[in-house]
Design an enzyme around this catalytic site. Structure first.
Site, PDB file in Angstrom:
ATOM      1  CB  CYS A  90     -23.877  -7.520  -1.540  1.00  0.00           C
ATOM      2  SG  CYS A  90     -22.342  -6.850  -0.897  1.00  0.00           S
ATOM      3  CG  ASP A  99      13.536   9.249   0.047  1.00  0.00           C
ATOM      4  OD1 ASP A  99      13.510   8.949   1.253  1.00  0.00           O
ATOM      5  OD2 ASP A  99      13.486   8.398  -0.872  1.00  0.00           O
TER       6      ASP A  99
END
Ligand SMILES: Cc1cc2nc3c(=O)[nH]c(=O)nc-3n(C[C@H](O)[C@H](O)[C@H](O)COP(=O)(O)O)c2cc1C
Length: 400
Positions: free
Chosen positions: A159, A278
Site C-alpha cells: 500500500c 539506573d
C-alpha cells in the site's frame, strides 16, 4: 539439518497481496523434500491462479468445500487428518478473525477446525490493520488456543507505506517450520528474558523512562521458545504483542523487574535485555509535584542493579547474559560492565538514530571472557537467532 524431508505440510493460502510469495514458499519446501498439499481460499484466487499452484505442485489442489468431485471422500476431513502441520501463509486479517472464532464457512476454515494437528499462521497485512485492536485481540486469542504466530516484519508494504505487516521472510518461515520439527535443543531448560523500558515514578502522573521498544527481548524470548526452552518474558510497557508459547509478566519499575526475576529462579538461562533505569526517585511524591520557581532539581537514588543481583544470586542461572546499550565508547564501557556485573556474556549494542532502541535492526558486539565478536548490522530477529544458537552450543559443552 533438514527436518522437513517427507513431512506432510498443508499450506493454506488466503487472499492478500503477498499470495504470490506462497509459490516461493512451496518451492523452498519442495527443495527440502517436504510433501506439500495446498488449499487456496476463493479470495486468494482473486490474486493468484489455481493452475500456477497445480503446475508447481504437480497435483490438483483443493479449494471448494461444496465440490462433489472433491468432497465425495470427505476431503475436508481427509486434508485435516493427513497433514502433520498446517501453515497459513499469507494469513489475512479476515482469516485470523475467522479461525480465532471458530468460523467454518469454506474449505480452508473447515480444515482448520477439523484438524487437531499443530497450526502456524504467518500474517501479512497493512500496518493499520495489524495494529487494529480487533486484529490484536484475535491474534492473542489464537495464541491462547495454541496456534503459533509468525509475526510479520517491518518494511515497505504494497500500500506504499512503511511499517509492520510484511509477511515474514520466506526463508525464515521455512527455518521456523524446520525448527518446529527439529529436536528441541533447549527442551527442559528454563529461560527468563527481560525486555522493554522501566518506568520509575516521580509522582502519581510522571516518571522517568526510556525509548526501548522491547523488540530485541521479545525476539529472543520467541527464539528461545522455538528451540524448546520454557520461557518467561518479563517486560516493561511496550506496544508489542507477547510471542506465542511464552509466559508473559508485565512490570514497570526496576524493583518489579528484580522481584519478578527472583521469583522465577531457579532457571538455566537469564537474559537481561530490558533497559532498566539506573536511578529512581528517593521518595515518590503522593501528589502531583508543583512547579516552583526556586528549584528544578529532583532527588534520585540508584536503583537496583537487576543484572548484577541475578549474576550474584545464590540461585544464579547457569548462563547469565546482559545487554549493554551505549551511545559512546561502546566497547570500553561494555567491557567494564561485563566485569562488574559478573555475567557470562555481554551483548554491547550501539544506540544511534539508525539502529538500537527505535529500529528493527541492531549492531552488536558479543563479549565473553577472552573473546569479542563483531556482528554485522542485522535485524533483531536474526540477532536473537544467532544468540540462541550460541546458547544451544553453550549447553552442549556445559554437559561435558
Ligand atoms: C488489492 C487487495 C489487497 C489486499 N491485501 C490484503 C492483505 O495483504 N492482507 C489482508 O489481511 N487483507 C488483504 N486484503 C483484503 C482481503 O482480500 C479480504 O479481507 C478477503 O476477505 C480475505 O479473504 P480470505 O481471508 O478468505 O482469503 C486485500 C484486498 C485487496 C482488494
Amino acid at each position: 539439518m533438514n527436518f522437513l524431508k517427507d513431512k506432510k505440510i498443508l499450506l493454506i493460502v488466503t487472499g492478500g497481496i503477498a499470495c504470490y510469495k506462497a509459490l516461493d514458499l512451496i518451492r523452498r519446501l519442495q527443495d527440502k523434500k517436504s510433501n506439500v498439499e495446498c488449499v487456496l481460499t476463493s479470495n486468494a484466487q482473486e490474486f493468484v491462479k489455481v493452475i500456477t499452484f497445480e503446475s508447481l505442485l504437480g497435483k490438483k489442489i483443493s479449494s471448494n468445500l461444496f465440490s462433489l468431485d472433491q468432497e465425495k471422500n470427505m476431503n475436508h476431513i481427509k486434508l485435516a487428518n493427513n497433514a502433520e502441520i498446517i501453515l497459513v501463509a499469507p494469513c489475512t486479517a479476515n482469516f485470523i478473525s475467522k479461525i480465532s472464532n471458530g468460523v467454518a464457512d469454506d474449505l480452508a476454515t473447515n480444515v482448520m477446525l477439523a484438524s487437531n494437528k499443530p497450526k502456524i499462521v504467518a500474517p501479512a497485512m497493512n500496518t493499520n490493520m495489524w495494529e487494529n485492536k480487533a486484529v490484536k485481540n484475535n491474534i492473542n486469542n489464537l495464541k491462547k488456543i495454541g496456534v503459533t504466530v509468525l509475526s510479520p516484519q517491518s518494511g515497505k508494504l504494497a500500500c506504499r507505506t512503511k511499517g509492520k505487516g510484511k509477511l515474514m521472510d520466506v526463508d525464515m518461515i521455512v527455518e521456523n517450520l524446520n525448527l518446529f520439527f527439529s529436536e528441541k535443543k533447549l527442551q527442559g531448560k528454563n529461560a527468563i528474558v527481560t525486555a522493554g523500558p522501566s518506568i520509575e515514578k516521580i509522582d502519581p502522573i510522571r516518571f522517568i523512562g526510556n525509548f526501548s521498544s522491547g523488540l530485541q527481548g521479545y525476539e529472543i524470548a520467541e527464539a528461545l521458545s522455538f528451540f524448546g526452552a520454557k520461557t518467561t518474558l518479563i517486560s516493561g510497557p511496550t506496544k508489542l504483542m507477547p510471542p506465542s508459547n511464552v509466559e508473559f509478566i508485565s512490570v514497570e519499575s526496576s524493583d518489579e523487574f528484580l522481584q519478578k526475576s527472583v521469583e522465577k529462579l531457579p532457571a538455566d538461562i537469564y537474559i537481561s535485555v530490558a533497559a532498566i533505569s539506573d536511578w529512581k526517585a528517593r521518595n515518590i511524591s503522593k501528589n502531583k509535584l508543583k512547579k516552583k520557581s526556586t528549584s528544578t532539581s529532583f532527588d534520585f537514588k540508584l536503583s537496583e542493579d537487576v543484572l548484577k543481583s541475578i549474576s550474584t544470586h545464590k540461585k544464579r542461572p547457569k548462563l547469565v547474559v546482559g545487554f549493554s546499550a551505549e551511545t559512546e565508547n561502546l566497547l570500553s564501557n561494555s567491557k567494564k560492565k561485563f566485569q562488574s556485573k559478573k555475567c557470562d556474556w555481554m551483548i554491547a549494542n550501539k544506540i544511534t538514530n539508525a539502529y538500537g532502541f527505535k529500529s528493527e535492526k541492531n549492531k552488536v558486539f558479543f563479549i565473553e571472557k577472552n573473546n569479542i565478536e563483531e556482528w554485522k548490522i542485522m535485524t533483531k530477529r536474526i540477532v536473537a537467532r544467532k544468540l540462541v544458537k550460541k546458547i544451544v552450543s553453550f549447553f552442549k559443552n556445559y554437559k561435558l
